[in-house]
Design a protein around this motif. Sequence first.
Motif, PDB file in Angstrom:
ATOM      1  N   ASN A  92      -1.608   1.769  10.460  1.00  0.00           N
ATOM      2  CA  ASN A  92      -1.840   0.658   9.093  1.00  0.00           C
ATOM      3  C   ASN A  92      -3.692   1.570   8.143  1.00  0.00           C
ATOM      4  O   ASN A  92      -3.845   1.400   7.462  1.00  0.00           O
ATOM      5  CB  ASN A  92      -2.568  -0.176   9.144  1.00  0.00           C
ATOM      6  CG  ASN A  92      -2.064  -1.562   8.363  1.00  0.00           C
ATOM      7  OD1 ASN A  92      -1.658  -1.151   7.231  1.00  0.00           O
ATOM      8  ND2 ASN A  92      -3.614  -2.559   8.481  1.00  0.00           N
ATOM      9  N   ASP A 150      -5.297  -5.327   0.175  1.00  0.00           N
ATOM     10  CA  ASP A 150      -5.769  -5.211   0.782  1.00  0.00           C
ATOM     11  C   ASP A 150      -6.896  -5.850   1.851  1.00  0.00           C
ATOM     12  O   ASP A 150      -7.657  -5.396   0.651  1.00  0.00           O
ATOM     13  CB  ASP A 150      -5.059  -3.408   0.935  1.00  0.00           C
ATOM     14  CG  ASP A 150      -4.661  -3.001   2.509  1.00  0.00           C
ATOM     15  OD1 ASP A 150      -5.061  -4.585   3.550  1.00  0.00           O
ATOM     16  OD2 ASP A 150      -4.163  -2.241   2.315  1.00  0.00           O
ATOM     17  N   SER A 151      -7.422  -5.581   2.607  1.00  0.00           N
ATOM     18  CA  SER A 151      -8.611  -6.913   2.409  1.00  0.00           C
ATOM     19  C   SER A 151      -9.599  -5.778   2.154  1.00  0.00           C
ATOM     20  O   SER A 151     -10.805  -6.325   1.493  1.00  0.00           O
ATOM     21  CB  SER A 151      -9.012  -7.283   4.035  1.00  0.00           C
ATOM     22  OG  SER A 151      -8.650  -6.844   5.196  1.00  0.00           O
ATOM     23  N   GLU A 152      -9.564  -4.320   2.815  1.00  0.00           N
ATOM     24  CA  GLU A 152     -10.410  -3.793   2.501  1.00  0.00           C
ATOM     25  C   GLU A 152     -10.562  -2.858   1.401  1.00  0.00           C
ATOM     26  O   GLU A 152     -11.836  -2.877   1.091  1.00  0.00           O
ATOM     27  CB  GLU A 152     -10.449  -2.378   4.269  1.00  0.00           C
ATOM     28  CG  GLU A 152      -9.516  -3.113   5.525  1.00  0.00           C
ATOM     29  CD  GLU A 152      -8.501  -3.340   5.679  1.00  0.00           C
ATOM     30  OE1 GLU A 152      -7.893  -3.797   4.680  1.00  0.00           O
ATOM     31  OE2 GLU A 152      -8.721  -3.939   6.930  1.00  0.00           O
ATOM     32  N   LYS A 200       0.672  -1.403   0.342  1.00  0.00           N
ATOM     33  CA  LYS A 200       0.323  -0.089   0.242  1.00  0.00           C
ATOM     34  C   LYS A 200       0.625   1.246   0.080  1.00  0.00           C
ATOM     35  O   LYS A 200       0.279   2.163  -0.415  1.00  0.00           O
ATOM     36  CB  LYS A 200      -1.178   0.307   1.117  1.00  0.00           C
ATOM     37  CG  LYS A 200      -0.583  -0.235   2.630  1.00  0.00           C
ATOM     38  CD  LYS A 200      -1.629  -0.622   3.291  1.00  0.00           C
ATOM     39  CE  LYS A 200      -1.363  -1.949   3.662  1.00  0.00           C
ATOM     40  NZ  LYS A 200      -2.320  -2.207   4.932  1.00  0.00           N
ATOM     41  N   GLU A 242      -4.013   3.196   4.546  1.00  0.00           N
ATOM     42  CA  GLU A 242      -5.415   2.528   3.572  1.00  0.00           C
ATOM     43  C   GLU A 242      -6.884   3.705   3.300  1.00  0.00           C
ATOM     44  O   GLU A 242      -6.928   3.546   2.619  1.00  0.00           O
ATOM     45  CB  GLU A 242      -6.099   1.384   4.809  1.00  0.00           C
ATOM     46  CG  GLU A 242      -5.037   0.219   4.638  1.00  0.00           C
ATOM     47  CD  GLU A 242      -5.780  -0.939   5.903  1.00  0.00           C
ATOM     48  OE1 GLU A 242      -4.794  -2.426   5.732  1.00  0.00           O
ATOM     49  OE2 GLU A 242      -6.983  -0.522   6.123  1.00  0.00           O
TER      50      GLU A 242
HETATM   51 MG    MG Z   1      -5.887  -3.806   5.226  1.00  0.00          MG
END
Ligand code: MG
Length: 402
Positions: A226, A159-161, A134, A230
Amino acid sequence: MNQPMPRNDTRRRISIFGATGSIGCNTVDLVERQGGAETYEVVALTGGRNVALLAEQARRLRAGIAVTAHEECLPELQARLAGSGIETAAGAGAIAEAAARPVDWTMSAIVGAAGIVPGFLSLAHGGVLALANKETLVAAGDLVREKAARHGATLLPVDSEHSAIFQALVGEDRRALERIVLTASGGPFRDWPLARMAAVTPEEAVRHPNWSMGVRISIDSASMFNKALEMIEAHVLFDMPPAAIEVVIHPQSVVHSLVGFTDGAMLAHLGPPDMRGAIGYALNWPERRPLPLERLDLAALGRLDFAAPDDVRFPALRLAREVMEIGRGAGAAFNAAKEVALDGFITRRIGFLDMARLVEQVIGQMERAGEFATAPASLDDVLALDAAARARASACIEEMAA
Ligand code: MG
Ligand code: NAD
């Protein structure tokens, strides 16, 4: 003249940068489950000091080249791959050279600013860049988007989000997107009072309640840096203003993020906390293929909780908003200062709460010095901002540690 040789090999060409890390190993795992070298032509794999693992991955996937980030690790890598026909190399220059080798799909999973250059170079192939790093978007967002558009490359967030948001937006009219809600587990210190947070150790900070990740991102999750990265990542990827990017604490990490539309509807993405979901989506995009993920049992879960984040105990979130308001040149400095602060915390030179203080100081100093007056026009400009922020952050650590 200069015509590329026709390829009669139909395997998809892939490279994995940071193959030996948490994301990298999960990527290798999925690639192997989908047939490994039978299905994919693995052009390049890179790693760091875990040369034994890198060599093993390279042999199993019959990689074209294996690169370690460290020159002193090269003899061992060469010894381990002797007779395999796999090329070996070492150093940041060799990683960049590997990134210049054409592929259809790249996984960018080096941790930190070291991942910016290889990811950026990979965009020139015009294929898919699966971006776990990221930092690339935080530091060089506009340049990355511009280069991707110029070469027809597709950026897929790992990135999961952001993968959740990307998936929720498939088939939607982007003009109807009103808000993005990033979920955050809140990390191990979610409910801790400030006084107690001041004294946390790196060992405590690395223990994430839900996700198994690399050391650095685990500590960044505990400090919410983090989530701050994000927010900026979402701002760049989905081209949304800072005010449209929200964060909500969701301790179960089952809802990976949500989008809200102008008609008031929201779409959420749910899944188990397993990065192979986002990695597999990026690997198989635009298709969906079976993945070895645990299936959610909602009745067994019983409930999902949400709460507002606390900007006072987690100043990183406020700093991210300030950085987005200043402009994208500040992203490179933010990320670099954060990395130096994290090193300072890991080596016990500064405390947990000092990390945010330090980053705030660096951003303030650079803003007052006019260093964000113009947006970076090239990757060199980004790297210069990164270096300037590191120098200031190191000086701040000396002061704090004195
Ligand atoms: Mg994440
Ligand atoms: P990790 O520490 O487990 O692995 C990092 C990889 O990068 C390793 O292969 C290591 O050898 C390599 N590396 C480290 N320093 C390097 C350098 N200076 N030059 C070249 N290679 C270097 O990290 P991770 O948790 O897999 O995270 C990788 C990236 O993915 C980070 O940007 C992180 O923010 C992002 N990410 C990770 C997760 C996760 O679940 N782990 C989730 C979302 C995003």
